[in-house]
Design a protein around this motif. Structure first.
Motif, PDB file in Angstrom:
ATOM      1  N   SER A 241       0.796  -1.248  -0.025  1.00  0.00           N
ATOM      2  CA  SER A 241       0.121   0.108   0.118  1.00  0.00           C
ATOM      3  C   SER A 241       0.903   1.332  -0.038  1.00  0.00           C
ATOM      4  CB  SER A 241      -0.938   0.145   1.108  1.00  0.00           C
ATOM      5  OG  SER A 241      -0.164  -0.071   2.504  1.00  0.00           O
ATOM      6  N   GLN A 242       1.990   1.241   0.778  1.00  0.00           N
ATOM      7  CA  GLN A 242       2.792   2.573   0.738  1.00  0.00           C
ATOM      8  C   GLN A 242       3.434   2.823  -0.698  1.00  0.00           C
ATOM      9  OE1 GLN A 242       2.873   4.525   3.545  1.00  0.00           O
ATOM     10  NE2 GLN A 242       3.908   5.859   1.901  1.00  0.00           N
ATOM     11  N   LYS A 243       3.718   1.617  -1.315  1.00  0.00           N
ATOM     12  CA  LYS A 243       4.586   1.755  -2.617  1.00  0.00           C
ATOM     13  C   LYS A 243       3.612   2.248  -3.550  1.00  0.00           C
ATOM     14  CE  LYS A 243       7.617  -2.198  -2.200  1.00  0.00           C
ATOM     15  NZ  LYS A 243       7.850  -3.477  -2.650  1.00  0.00           N
TER      16      LYS A 243
ATOM     17  N   VAL B 184       0.799   4.264  -2.878  1.00  0.00           N
ATOM     18  CA  VAL B 184       0.662   5.701  -2.564  1.00  0.00           C
ATOM     19  C   VAL B 184       1.956   6.471  -2.981  1.00  0.00           C
ATOM     20  CG1 VAL B 184       0.519   7.176  -0.508  1.00  0.00           C
ATOM     21  CG2 VAL B 184      -0.829   5.378  -0.557  1.00  0.00           C
ATOM     22  N   ASP B 185       3.047   6.075  -3.003  1.00  0.00           N
ATOM     23  CA  ASP B 185       4.316   6.759  -3.295  1.00  0.00           C
ATOM     24  C   ASP B 185       4.348   6.994  -4.711  1.00  0.00           C
ATOM     25  OD1 ASP B 185       5.280   6.948  -0.562  1.00  0.00           O
ATOM     26  OD2 ASP B 185       6.550   5.210  -0.683  1.00  0.00           O
TER      27      ASP B 185
END
Length: 141
Positions: free
Chosen positions: A107-109, A111-112
């Motif tokens: 998920s963080q990837k 968003v980035d």
């Protein structure tokens, strides 16, 4: 001459009686024909109802036979229905937890990547846009 008029009169009345009898005979034949047609229609309707009933019985028997075959196959392949259902539920739960884990991991990837694309602004004008603008400017002049 009188005798010939009488003979003609008798012959006309005989013809008229014969014509009347012929008409009555035709009417009687038409009535009989109508009755025969009505009986044939009723018989046809009865035969159609019987055929439909027979066909429905065949369909029901075939459906019951195939349902029995299916039930036997399910029991032979997967045991009881409860264990097959429990196995399916366990597989589904495992797949859901795997997907949730992948979501948390990535998920963080995601968003980035989205933020980089939104915040990254290129000040360079594409060549196709430049050519298009030049063509339009050339047409206007």
């Amino acid at each position: 001459l009188l005798w010939s008029c009488c003979v003609q009169s008798i012959s006309l009345s005989t013809m008229s009686a014969q014509t009347g009898a012929g008409i009555q005979e035709l009417m009687a034949a038409e009535t009989r024909a109508s009755q025969i047609v009505a009986e044939a229609r009723m018989g046809r309707g009865d035969r159609m109802k019987q055929a439909k009933s027979d066909a429905q019985e065949l369909i029901d028997a075939y459906r019951a036979e195939k349902q029995e075959e299916f039930n036997n196959m399910v029991l032979s392949k997967g045991g009881s229905e409860g264990s097959a259902s429990a196995k399916l539920q366990a597989d589904t739960t495992k797949e859901i937890s795997d997907m949730e884990g992948m979501f948390k991991k990535n998920s963080q990837k995601a968003v980035d990547v989205l933020l980089s694309k939104c915040c990254e602004v290129s000040l360079e004008v594409p060549t196709a846009r430049v050519r298009s603008t030049q063509k339009m400017a050339g047409m206007a002049s």
